[in-house]
Design a protein around this motif. Structure first.
Motif, short mmCIF file in Angstrom:
data_model
loop_
_atom_site.label_atom_id
_atom_site.label_comp_id
_atom_site.label_asym_id
_atom_site.label_seq_id
_atom_site.Cartn_x
_atom_site.Cartn_y
_atom_site.Cartn_z
N THR A 213 10.18 -56.88 -3.38
CA THR A 213 9.91 -57.75 -4.51
C THR A 213 11.04 -58.76 -4.62
O THR A 213 12.21 -58.40 -4.54
CB THR A 213 9.85 -56.93 -5.81
N ARG B 143 13.51 -61.06 -6.62
CA ARG B 143 14.10 -61.06 -7.95
C ARG B 143 15.23 -62.09 -7.99
O ARG B 143 15.84 -62.39 -6.98
CB ARG B 143 14.67 -59.69 -8.28
N SER C 297 18.62 -65.39 -5.43
CA SER C 297 17.50 -64.46 -5.36
C SER C 297 17.77 -63.44 -4.27
O SER C 297 18.60 -63.65 -3.40
CB SER C 297 16.19 -65.20 -5.09
#
Length: 128
Positions: A8, A10, A85
């Motif tokens: 994922t 983030r 990120s």
């Protein structure tokens, strides 16, 4: 067999103050030579810290995508906000902003140097 969960993406932010870079209007212009040169140096050193395997195998593809310089309190200060990120694999250890802070602190000589820039020792902040 089951497939591993997809990593994922983030975000987290880094904030710090350069004490020997006077903020001027050309740092507000993303195409100016000064902006591009400054961001290149910051990205190099911040990326080095982000690539250190302190975060374990859970985090990959760490990068800072936005650097936003702004005027500091004193005449020769420039505050920097960086949006970074990473991809996090839920089956492994989680992102640890305290470890990242410690690594950045170590790599910046106790939050005093970022390449040829001087840092305000109390200005480093990692928000995850």
């Amino acid at each position: 067999t089951t497939a591993a969960p997809k990593p994922t993406s983030r975000n987290f932010t880094l904030n710090f103050t350069l004490t020997n870079l006077r903020y001027t209007a050309d740092l507000d212009a993303p195409n100016s030579r000064r902006f591009l040169s400054t961001v290149k140096v910051m990205n190099h050193y911040v990326s080095l810290a982000l690539l250190v395997p302190l975060l374990g195998h859970a985090v990959s593809q760490r990068t800072c995508v936005t650097f936003s310089p702004r005027s500091g309190r004193r005449r020769d200060d420039t505050k920097v906000d960086a949006v970074c990120s990473y991809k996090d694999n839920a089956s492994l250890a989680r992102f640890d902003r305290e470890k990242l802070y410690q690594e950045l602190s170590t790599m910046t000589n106790s939050v005093t140097k970022l390449g040829h820039y001087s840092l305000d020792r109390s200005s480093l902040y990692v928000n995850g």
